[in-house]
Write a protein that holds these residues in place. Sequence first.
Motif: not given
Length: 397
Positions: A3-23
């Motif tokens: 990851a390019s940063r050490t901290s994020y406001d939101v971390v989504i675990v799982g990047g398939a359709v539900v995670g990518s929809s949330t993103a």
Amino acid sequence: MQASRTSYDVVIVGGAVVGSSTAYFLATNPDFTGSVLVIEKDWTYQRCATALSSSSIRHQFSNAINVKVSQFGTEFIRNFKENVAVDEDTPEIGFHENGYLFLAGDERGAEVLRRNHETQVACGADVSLLDPEKLAKRFPWLNVDGLTLGSTGERGEGWFDSVGLMQGFRKKARSLGVEYIEDELVAVNRRGDQVVSVTTKGGQTIGCGTMVNTSGTNGRHVARMAGLDIPVEPRRRSLFVVDCRTPLEGRVGLTIDPTGVFFRPEGKFYLMGTYPKHDPEVDPNDFEVMHEEFEEEIWPTLANRVPAFEAIKVVNSWAGHYDYCTLDHNVILGPHTEVKNFLFANGFSGHGLQQSPAMGRGLSELITYGGFRTVDLSPFGYERVAANRPFLEDAVI
């Protein structure tokens, strides 16, 4: 991948359709200005539920909220290119709006269809009830012996390219600044009632303001990393693509026999399966196809229901999984009652693909505003799990 940063406001675990929809919905919401990281362990997505699903959407549910959720899904799919456009390469996802056809084999089943129909129509769904005579006239390929009633969707139901939907969400989110890394979660780090960071297999510890668990059949495993638990388990489902010597004439929707065995067209072939009613909890890495299920249940049932299916040949098959909510077959969505910045989106029980647009939008609203702004999805909250209070969905296939 780091990851390019050490901290994020939101971390989504799982990047398939539900995670990518949330993103996607976070990235397209002008009121959200935070940073988002999506952690996905396999960028091929070959074994995610999204890629291995039957790729369908329906409005025929028993629960009004589920009807409204899928109605938004249909609206999003119809306007897919406009919604996710990044450049001229935005894919078509081929929405085949042929409807679903639910069949009842006794008066009890017919009463369920009538009751569900009232709910669906009250939500504005375009659904028709058909007696056996009307079924035979409208679907001449169907054997109506033993049927008491049918329910068919006239508009808004059908099937589409599931991976195309996921990739559309993903590409648009990334174009708007969402960061994706290919890595696997190994720890969720809490300080009291807050998740403060996550640790990946690649060796990074990444701070987060909010964590979203969209990890499909690994959802319970991820929750347990945070010392939490949910009544969700992997259930295997096998799907079979067959060639039929005599193609079916006229309109053919996704047809569900009273036994739960179903089929739908798949190009010039037909896709067949049944819901995971026999198989107990399985290893989420077990993708062995249950060929005996086809030979002993699916083929005999459908050969009786559709005479043309007496002469078919399997040309492809695969197994996937439901993240099955044993409490009530509905998703667990939103924050844990004590660990407020740990958000669930787990237990879709086979509905995750079609529900992904509305659930991603709802999660983005929770994160941005602290509550739902469009459809009130609070009945799906973790509170019902804590209280052992089911919020039932009867129409599971």
